[in-house]
Design a protein around this motif. Sequence first.
Motif, short mmCIF file in Angstrom:
data_model
loop_
_atom_site.label_atom_id
_atom_site.label_comp_id
_atom_site.label_asym_id
_atom_site.label_seq_id
_atom_site.Cartn_x
_atom_site.Cartn_y
_atom_site.Cartn_z
N VAL A 113 7.41 1.94 -3.15
CA VAL A 113 8.24 0.91 -2.52
C VAL A 113 7.65 -0.49 -2.75
CG1 VAL A 113 9.00 0.00 -0.28
CG2 VAL A 113 9.18 2.45 -0.77
N ALA A 114 8.51 -1.43 -3.09
CA ALA A 114 8.12 -2.84 -3.19
C ALA A 114 8.35 -3.49 -1.84
CB ALA A 114 8.96 -3.53 -4.26
N PHE A 115 7.32 -4.13 -1.31
CA PHE A 115 7.41 -4.80 -0.01
C PHE A 115 7.68 -6.28 -0.21
CE2 PHE A 115 5.21 -0.94 1.00
CZ PHE A 115 5.67 -0.61 2.27
N ARG A 116 8.73 -6.78 0.44
CA ARG A 116 9.13 -8.18 0.31
C ARG A 116 8.90 -8.91 1.63
NH1 ARG A 116 9.09 -7.65 -5.03
NH2 ARG A 116 10.76 -6.30 -5.83
N VAL A 162 6.33 -10.19 3.28
CA VAL A 162 5.23 -9.89 4.19
C VAL A 162 4.39 -11.16 4.28
CG1 VAL A 162 3.23 -8.45 4.67
CG2 VAL A 162 5.23 -7.46 3.54
N ALA A 163 4.45 -11.84 5.41
CA ALA A 163 3.77 -13.12 5.57
C ALA A 163 2.26 -12.95 5.46
CB ALA A 163 4.12 -13.73 6.93
N ASP A 164 1.58 -14.00 5.00
CA ASP A 164 0.13 -13.95 4.84
C ASP A 164 -0.59 -13.65 6.15
OD1 ASP A 164 0.42 -14.49 2.16
OD2 ASP A 164 0.08 -16.65 2.36
N ASP A 165 -0.02 -14.11 7.26
CA ASP A 165 -0.66 -13.89 8.56
C ASP A 165 -0.06 -12.69 9.31
OD1 ASP A 165 1.79 -15.01 9.06
OD2 ASP A 165 1.07 -16.44 10.56
N CYS A 166 0.70 -11.87 8.61
CA CYS A 166 1.30 -10.69 9.24
C CYS A 166 0.20 -9.72 9.67
CB CYS A 166 2.24 -10.01 8.24
SG CYS A 166 3.07 -8.53 8.87
N TYR A 167 0.33 -9.20 10.88
CA TYR A 167 -0.62 -8.21 11.39
C TYR A 167 -0.14 -6.84 10.95
CZ TYR A 167 -3.22 -5.40 14.83
OH TYR A 167 -4.03 -4.48 15.45
N VAL A 168 -0.95 -6.18 10.12
CA VAL A 168 -0.56 -4.90 9.52
C VAL A 168 -1.40 -3.79 10.14
CG1 VAL A 168 -0.30 -3.61 7.37
CG2 VAL A 168 -0.01 -6.12 7.37
N PHE A 169 -0.74 -2.77 10.63
CA PHE A 169 -1.45 -1.69 11.30
C PHE A 169 -0.88 -0.33 10.91
CE2 PHE A 169 2.07 -2.82 14.07
CZ PHE A 169 2.57 -1.59 14.50
N ALA A 170 -1.70 0.68 11.11
CA ALA A 170 -1.27 2.06 10.89
C ALA A 170 -1.64 2.88 12.11
CB ALA A 170 -1.94 2.65 9.65
N VAL A 171 -0.74 3.78 12.50
CA VAL A 171 -0.99 4.70 13.60
C VAL A 171 -0.75 6.11 13.07
CG1 VAL A 171 -0.30 5.48 15.90
CG2 VAL A 171 -0.29 3.03 15.35
N ALA A 195 -8.21 5.52 4.88
CA ALA A 195 -8.63 5.09 3.54
C ALA A 195 -7.46 5.17 2.55
CB ALA A 195 -9.80 5.94 3.05
N THR A 196 -6.66 6.22 2.66
CA THR A 196 -5.50 6.36 1.78
C THR A 196 -4.50 5.24 2.01
OG1 THR A 196 -5.76 8.77 1.70
CG2 THR A 196 -3.61 7.88 1.10
N MET A 197 -4.19 4.97 3.27
CA MET A 197 -3.25 3.89 3.59
C MET A 197 -3.79 2.54 3.12
SD MET A 197 -0.36 2.91 4.99
CE MET A 197 0.25 4.08 6.23
N ARG A 198 -5.05 2.29 3.37
CA ARG A 198 -5.64 1.02 2.98
C ARG A 198 -5.55 0.83 1.45
NH1 ARG A 198 -8.91 -2.55 5.28
NH2 ARG A 198 -9.15 -1.23 7.13
N GLY A 199 -5.85 1.89 0.72
CA GLY A 199 -5.81 1.80 -0.73
C GLY A 199 -4.42 1.51 -1.26
N ILE A 200 -3.41 2.14 -0.68
CA ILE A 200 -2.02 1.91 -1.11
C ILE A 200 -1.62 0.47 -0.87
CG2 ILE A 200 0.40 2.48 -0.60
CD1 ILE A 200 -0.57 5.34 0.01
N LEU A 201 -1.93 -0.04 0.32
CA LEU A 201 -1.53 -1.40 0.68
C LEU A 201 -2.28 -2.44 -0.13
CD1 LEU A 201 -1.20 -1.07 4.57
CD2 LEU A 201 0.61 -1.00 2.85
N GLU A 202 -3.55 -2.21 -0.39
CA GLU A 202 -4.33 -3.19 -1.16
C GLU A 202 -3.77 -3.37 -2.56
OE1 GLU A 202 -8.40 -1.97 -0.95
OE2 GLU A 202 -8.74 -2.98 1.00
N LYS A 203 -3.25 -2.30 -3.14
CA LYS A 203 -2.63 -2.41 -4.47
C LYS A 203 -1.41 -3.31 -4.44
CE LYS A 203 -4.11 2.17 -6.02
NZ LYS A 203 -3.64 3.54 -6.39
N LYS A 204 -0.82 -3.48 -3.26
CA LYS A 204 0.37 -4.32 -3.11
C LYS A 204 0.02 -5.69 -2.55
CE LYS A 204 3.20 -0.21 -2.36
NZ LYS A 204 3.99 -0.34 -3.61
N GLY A 205 -1.28 -5.97 -2.44
CA GLY A 205 -1.71 -7.27 -1.94
C GLY A 205 -1.57 -7.41 -0.44
N ILE A 206 -1.55 -6.28 0.28
CA ILE A 206 -1.39 -6.28 1.73
C ILE A 206 -2.67 -5.76 2.37
CG2 ILE A 206 -0.07 -5.38 3.69
CD1 ILE A 206 2.30 -5.04 1.78
#
Length: 256
Positions: free
Chosen positions: A70-73, A75-84, A96-107
């Motif tokens: 999925v391409a994420f559109r 997403v503000a620079d100061d957006c608070y991103v969390f996983a539950v 670690a898996t979630m972090r890796g996926i998001l980092e590839k998308k610059g999040i």
Amino acid sequence: MVLYFSATGNSKYCAENIAAGVNCELCSLNDMMKNNVAEFDNRNDPFLGFVCPTYSMDMAFAVAELLEKVAFRNVADDCYVFAVFTCGKSCGTAEATMRGILEKKGIQLNAAFKIEMPDNYIPMFPLASEEEQMRELEHADEILDEVIRSIMNKKETIIAMRQPPVLMKFLIKKFVVPNQRKATKHFRVTDQCIGCGLCEKVCPKNIIHMEDGKPVWTKDDCACCLGYIHRCPAQAIQYGKKTEKTGRYTNPNVTL
């Protein structure tokens, strides 16, 4: 925005409460998966959350595959991103898996939490008694309240998650997950089937089709969420012989 994946209602229940607590919208990853959605617009929402279960000591692999595509559109620079992550006991490598996926998308992932809820992977584990399930859900509510407060305050924290041993991680990746992907060979339908078609409707991977009033599995691309086993009104779907004498579970506090 809170995106969630849920088969038996545990993650949906958490997602609904979190979204209400921080006053943001909900989006179903089940629907995105089912409809092959390849883009998501966060609309510059100050929150971007992911709520999903863990399978085999990692985040649900079908969710990981979806998020990678999925391409994420917006997403503000100061957006608070969390996983539950909802789980029986351990989330393993989910963060670690979630972090890796998001980092590839610059999040950047700001926080990760886990909420232990009734385990319902009945091909391997028996369900707890209803009394024990209620105790687990009551405790989960207490943790959920703490999680919501942390999110509202945009607290940057990673809840400690017990990592599986290296050998276990290898064996799970090498043998367990591939077998789960091909779980269709284990599913069967009994004469109790009433032909309602709910299984076809709720399958997020579109691998079930009704033929002559019975479900037919058409390909080996299973999410192994077990949603249609637990939600079948006639308990007509079985996973080999392992689920014949087990009960079924859906979160009693949410509408599926």
